[in-house]
Design a protein around this motif. Structure first.
Motif, PDB file in Angstrom:
ATOM      1  N   VAL A   1      32.436  59.124 -12.999  1.00 36.56           N
ATOM      2  CA  VAL A   1      32.207  60.387 -12.200  1.00 36.56           C
ATOM      3  C   VAL A   1      32.147  59.985 -10.962  1.00 36.56           C
ATOM      4  CG1 VAL A   1      30.713  62.442 -11.609  1.00 36.56           C
ATOM      5  CG2 VAL A   1      30.760  61.456 -14.025  1.00 36.56           C
ATOM      6  N   ILE A   2      33.225  60.512 -10.126  1.00 37.46           N
ATOM      7  CA  ILE A   2      33.197  60.253  -8.609  1.00 37.46           C
ATOM      8  C   ILE A   2      32.874  61.534  -7.720  1.00 37.46           C
ATOM      9  CG2 ILE A   2      35.013  59.392  -6.899  1.00 37.46           C
ATOM     10  CD1 ILE A   2      36.810  58.223  -9.182  1.00 37.46           C
ATOM     11  N   LEU A   3      31.833  61.122  -7.028  1.00 39.43           N
ATOM     12  CA  LEU A   3      31.504  62.209  -6.259  1.00 39.43           C
ATOM     13  C   LEU A   3      32.470  62.234  -4.677  1.00 39.43           C
ATOM     14  CD1 LEU A   3      27.681  61.571  -6.184  1.00 39.43           C
ATOM     15  CD2 LEU A   3      28.957  62.730  -7.625  1.00 39.43           C
ATOM     16  N   HIS A   4      33.088  63.234  -4.561  1.00 38.58           N
ATOM     17  CA  HIS A   4      34.179  63.500  -3.780  1.00 38.58           C
ATOM     18  C   HIS A   4      33.970  64.613  -2.859  1.00 38.58           C
ATOM     19  CE1 HIS A   4      38.375  62.647  -2.629  1.00 38.58           C
ATOM     20  NE2 HIS A   4      38.327  61.434  -3.297  1.00 38.58           N
ATOM     21  N   GLY A   5      34.983  64.797  -2.038  1.00 36.18           N
ATOM     22  CA  GLY A   5      35.037  65.979  -1.131  1.00 36.18           C
ATOM     23  C   GLY A   5      36.378  66.497  -0.389  1.00 36.18           C
ATOM     24  N   GLY A   6      36.686  66.894   0.593  1.00 37.99           N
ATOM     25  CA  GLY A   6      35.830  66.899   1.803  1.00 37.99           C
ATOM     26  C   GLY A   6      35.154  65.448   1.964  1.00 37.99           C
ATOM     27  N   GLU A   7      34.224  65.558   2.500  1.00 38.33           N
ATOM     28  CA  GLU A   7      33.044  64.412   2.892  1.00 38.33           C
ATOM     29  C   GLU A   7      31.740  64.681   2.035  1.00 38.33           C
ATOM     30  OE1 GLU A   7      30.951  61.572   3.181  1.00 38.33           O
ATOM     31  OE2 GLU A   7      32.629  61.287   3.833  1.00 38.33           O
ATOM     32  N   PRO A   8      31.501  63.975   1.004  1.00 35.00           N
ATOM     33  CA  PRO A   8      30.619  64.046  -0.059  1.00 35.00           C
ATOM     34  C   PRO A   8      29.140  64.135   0.485  1.00 35.00           C
ATOM     35  CG  PRO A   8      31.872  62.246  -0.761  1.00 35.00           C
ATOM     36  CD  PRO A   8      32.566  62.912   0.363  1.00 35.00           C
ATOM     37  N   LEU A   9      29.064  63.123   1.422  1.00 32.74           N
ATOM     38  CA  LEU A   9      27.516  63.087   2.231  1.00 32.74           C
ATOM     39  C   LEU A   9      27.247  64.323   2.909  1.00 32.74           C
ATOM     40  CD1 LEU A   9      27.815  59.294   3.146  1.00 32.74           C
ATOM     41  CD2 LEU A   9      27.078  60.342   1.048  1.00 32.74           C
ATOM     42  N   LEU A  10      28.120  65.226   3.349  1.00 30.14           N
ATOM     43  CA  LEU A  10      27.696  66.587   3.864  1.00 30.14           C
ATOM     44  C   LEU A  10      26.887  67.234   2.729  1.00 30.14           C
ATOM     45  CD1 LEU A  10      31.031  67.640   5.656  1.00 30.14           C
ATOM     46  CD2 LEU A  10      28.813  66.721   6.713  1.00 30.14           C
ATOM     47  N   ALA A  11      27.080  67.004   1.595  1.00 31.79           N
ATOM     48  CA  ALA A  11      26.324  67.775   0.545  1.00 31.79           C
ATOM     49  C   ALA A  11      24.937  67.303   0.588  1.00 31.79           C
ATOM     50  CB  ALA A  11      26.752  67.448  -0.704  1.00 31.79           C
ATOM     51  N   GLY A  12      24.265  66.423   1.247  1.00 33.02           N
ATOM     52  CA  GLY A  12      22.958  65.906   1.355  1.00 33.02           C
ATOM     53  C   GLY A  12      22.362  65.238   0.409  1.00 33.02           C
ATOM     54  N   PRO A  13      21.212  64.712   0.571  1.00 31.43           N
ATOM     55  CA  PRO A  13      20.789  63.636  -0.745  1.00 31.43           C
ATOM     56  C   PRO A  13      20.196  64.437  -1.824  1.00 31.43           C
ATOM     57  CG  PRO A  13      19.265  63.902   1.119  1.00 31.43           C
ATOM     58  CD  PRO A  13      20.449  64.364   1.634  1.00 31.43           C
ATOM     59  N   ASP A  14      19.710  65.943  -1.678  1.00 27.69           N
ATOM     60  CA  ASP A  14      19.186  66.580  -2.742  1.00 27.69           C
ATOM     61  C   ASP A  14      20.158  67.118  -3.542  1.00 27.69           C
ATOM     62  OD1 ASP A  14      16.675  66.264  -1.633  1.00 27.69           O
ATOM     63  OD2 ASP A  14      16.434  68.337  -0.674  1.00 27.69           O
ATOM     64  N   ARG A  15      21.140  67.575  -3.111  1.00 26.83           N
ATOM     65  CA  ARG A  15      22.379  68.051  -4.138  1.00 26.83           C
ATOM     66  C   ARG A  15      22.839  66.549  -4.717  1.00 26.83           C
ATOM     67  NH1 ARG A  15      23.586  71.896   0.075  1.00 26.83           N
ATOM     68  NH2 ARG A  15      23.557  74.084  -0.715  1.00 26.83           N
ATOM     69  N   LEU A  16      22.999  65.613  -4.245  1.00 26.58           N
ATOM     70  CA  LEU A  16      23.701  64.452  -4.897  1.00 26.58           C
ATOM     71  C   LEU A  16      22.822  64.121  -5.948  1.00 26.58           C
ATOM     72  CD1 LEU A  16      24.813  62.615  -1.684  1.00 26.58           C
ATOM     73  CD2 LEU A  16      26.252  63.898  -3.299  1.00 26.58           C
ATOM     74  N   ARG A  17      21.547  63.848  -5.533  1.00 23.75           N
ATOM     75  CA  ARG A  17      20.605  63.460  -6.786  1.00 23.75           C
ATOM     76  C   ARG A  17      20.622  64.382  -7.905  1.00 23.75           C
ATOM     77  NH1 ARG A  17      15.948  60.577  -7.081  1.00 23.75           N
ATOM     78  NH2 ARG A  17      15.799  60.187  -4.565  1.00 23.75           N
ATOM     79  N   HIS A  18      20.526  65.824  -7.629  1.00 23.72           N
ATOM     80  CA  HIS A  18      20.464  66.703  -8.602  1.00 23.72           C
ATOM     81  C   HIS A  18      21.755  66.549  -9.533  1.00 23.72           C
ATOM     82  CE1 HIS A  18      21.337  71.125 -10.097  1.00 23.72           C
ATOM     83  NE2 HIS A  18      20.333  70.571 -10.527  1.00 23.72           N
ATOM     84  N   LEU A  19      22.763  66.426  -8.931  1.00 23.06           N
ATOM     85  CA  LEU A  19      24.146  66.407  -9.852  1.00 23.06           C
ATOM     86  C   LEU A  19      23.959  65.051 -10.553  1.00 23.06           C
ATOM     87  CD1 LEU A  19      27.031  66.984 -10.822  1.00 23.06           C
ATOM     88  CD2 LEU A  19      27.739  65.910  -8.861  1.00 23.06           C
ATOM     89  N   VAL A  20      23.944  63.774 -10.050  1.00 19.04           N
ATOM     90  CA  VAL A  20      23.905  62.754 -10.816  1.00 19.04           C
ATOM     91  C   VAL A  20      22.674  62.581 -11.952  1.00 19.04           C
ATOM     92  CG1 VAL A  20      23.337  60.027 -10.663  1.00 19.04           C
ATOM     93  CG2 VAL A  20      24.660  61.257  -8.833  1.00 19.04           C
ATOM     94  N   SER A  21      21.493  63.368 -11.625  1.00 18.30           N
ATOM     95  CA  SER A  21      20.411  63.301 -12.545  1.00 18.30           C
ATOM     96  C   SER A  21      20.761  64.410 -13.682  1.00 18.30           C
ATOM     97  CB  SER A  21      19.208  63.539 -11.908  1.00 18.30           C
ATOM     98  OG  SER A  21      18.714  62.967 -10.882  1.00 18.30           O
ATOM     99  N   ALA A  22      21.500  65.358 -13.348  1.00 23.08           N
ATOM    100  CA  ALA A  22      22.104  66.327 -14.320  1.00 23.08           C
ATOM    101  C   ALA A  22      23.163  65.730 -15.247  1.00 23.08           C
ATOM    102  CB  ALA A  22      22.597  67.580 -13.934  1.00 23.08           C
TER     103      ALA A  22
END
Length: 381
Positions: free
Chosen positions: A79-100
């Motif tokens: 799974v590749i987290l991508h964008g745009g610039e994916p870090l703009l999503a912020g740590p909470d959204r990134l954690r949520h997706l990976v954990s889900a």
């Protein structure tokens, strides 16, 4: 509905399940790169998409990935987290997706996570998060400071700082590699050596996205002329300096193996994209061709990945040698080059059944790599 078929018989198709899921966690960017295929080329649908992926879309994506893993009994997926610039999503959204995703897939398969970033927002707090979550990081750097800042104005210093932090012992294992777009105005060896200074485990050298309707800069063969000196330096080095994926995959197919990257060989495409609004689409590189080229008419809330797998636009990219463009059939490299990157074959009015707009470059590069291999293997015969 978008139809990417060449109009040839498809009865020999065997489905290859998706093993790479590119998840667009954020659809905007904090840089304005002149060559960006998402924001500067044909497809402007990003303007109508939500900037960040909502929580329920992330959860639906996780469920669909787990469903696909179970359906095809896959041992591992990426799974590749991508964008745009994916870090703009912020740590909470990134954690949520990976954990889900990890929770949904469970013990059925190993999920390899990575993130592709321009590096300008990457700091210690993100690195600590990715270390905790097991997310590897790829960073886009266009060679020397001058070349990089020409393409990505004023950002090199921040990227260099992020790379220095990523290179520290506690984070070094997260480093997936560097991505660099070929710039004919930059010296190739200077570019390569500038990238090596960051000690990357791998480098991706990418041709600027172009097609027969939007021609690349420079005359035919100019990109091969740029790449070949780097290949000679890399291939002839007394010790391995880094991996260069383009060269490694060309060598793989010339020696009879498959390819793990788009645009080399005839391995079936096994990648799918989920946009911030939940749309299931083909490679976003198709945004360089025409509006809606990647659209499959599907979304993760309503549709599973089986619908995407059996879509005609996916089928045509999983045909192996039968899917090579008709123009390429007489070519020496038909089974190894495979016609080049799919988006680079496009011509308005007649679709994708054409040789790559970089055909001359690919011909010269493949020929040079094969000759180098023959010289290298000759003493073993």
């Amino acid at each position: 509905m978008i139809d990417h078929r060449h109009g040839r018989d498809r009865t020999d198709w065997t489905p290859t399940p998706f093993r790479q899921f590119i998840v667009k966690v954020h659809s905007r960017c904090n840089l304005a790169c002149g060559y960006c295929y998402v924001y500067t080329m044909a497809d402007k649908r990003w303007r109508r998409r939500p900037p960040a992926m909502a929580g329920h879309i992330a959860e639906a994506t996780a469920h669909r990935i787990a469903e696909h893993v179970a359906t095809h009994d896959l041992a591992e997926v990426s799974v590749i987290l991508h964008g745009g610039e994916p870090l703009l999503a912020g740590p909470d959204r990134l954690r949520h997706l990976v954990s889900a995703v990890r929770a949904a897939v469970g013990e059925r398969a190993t999920v390899h996570f990575s993130l592709q970033t321009n590096g300008t927002l990457l700091d210690r707090s993100f690195l600590e998060l990715f270390s905790e979550l097991g997310v590897r990081i790829g960073i886009s750097v266009d060679g020397t400071e001058a070349a990089h800042d020409r393409a990505r104005p004023g950002s090199y210093a921040r990227v260099a700082q992020a790379l220095a932090e990523l290179g520290r012992p506690g984070f070094r294992g997260l480093f997936a590699g560097l991505l660099c777009v070929v710039d004919l105005d930059a010296d190739p060896i200077d570019t390569y050596e500038s990238l090596l200074r960051h000690a990357p485990p791998a480098i991706d050298l990418l041709l600027p996205h172009a097609s027969w309707s939007r021609r690349p800069a420079g005359p035919p063969g100019a990109y091969a002329d740029w790449l070949i000196p780097i290949f000679d330096r890399w291939f002839g080095a007394p010790v391995r300096e880094t991996g260069v994926r383009l060269f490694e995959e060309i060598i793989n197919v010339l020696l009879g193996g498959g390819s793990a990257v788009e645009g080399v060989g005839t391995s079936p495409a096994a990648m799918i994209v989920v946009e911030t609004d939940g749309r299931i689409e083909q490679s976003d590189i198709l945004a360089s061709t025409y509006e809606g080229a990647a659209d499959l008419g599907l979304d993760v809330v309503r549709d599973d990945f089986e619908a995407a797998l059996h879509h005609p636009a996916t089928v045509v990219r999983q045909l192996g040698t039968a899917g090579v463009p008709a123009d390429c059939a007489p070519c020496l490299w038909a089974g190894t080059c495979g016609g080049g990157l799919y988006a680079h074959r496009y011509r308005a009015g007649s679709g994708f059944d054409h040789r790559s707009v970089y055909c001359t470059d690919l011909d010269h590069l493949f020929g040079h790599v094969r000759a180098s291999l023959e010289r290298g293997l000759a003493p073993l015969r």
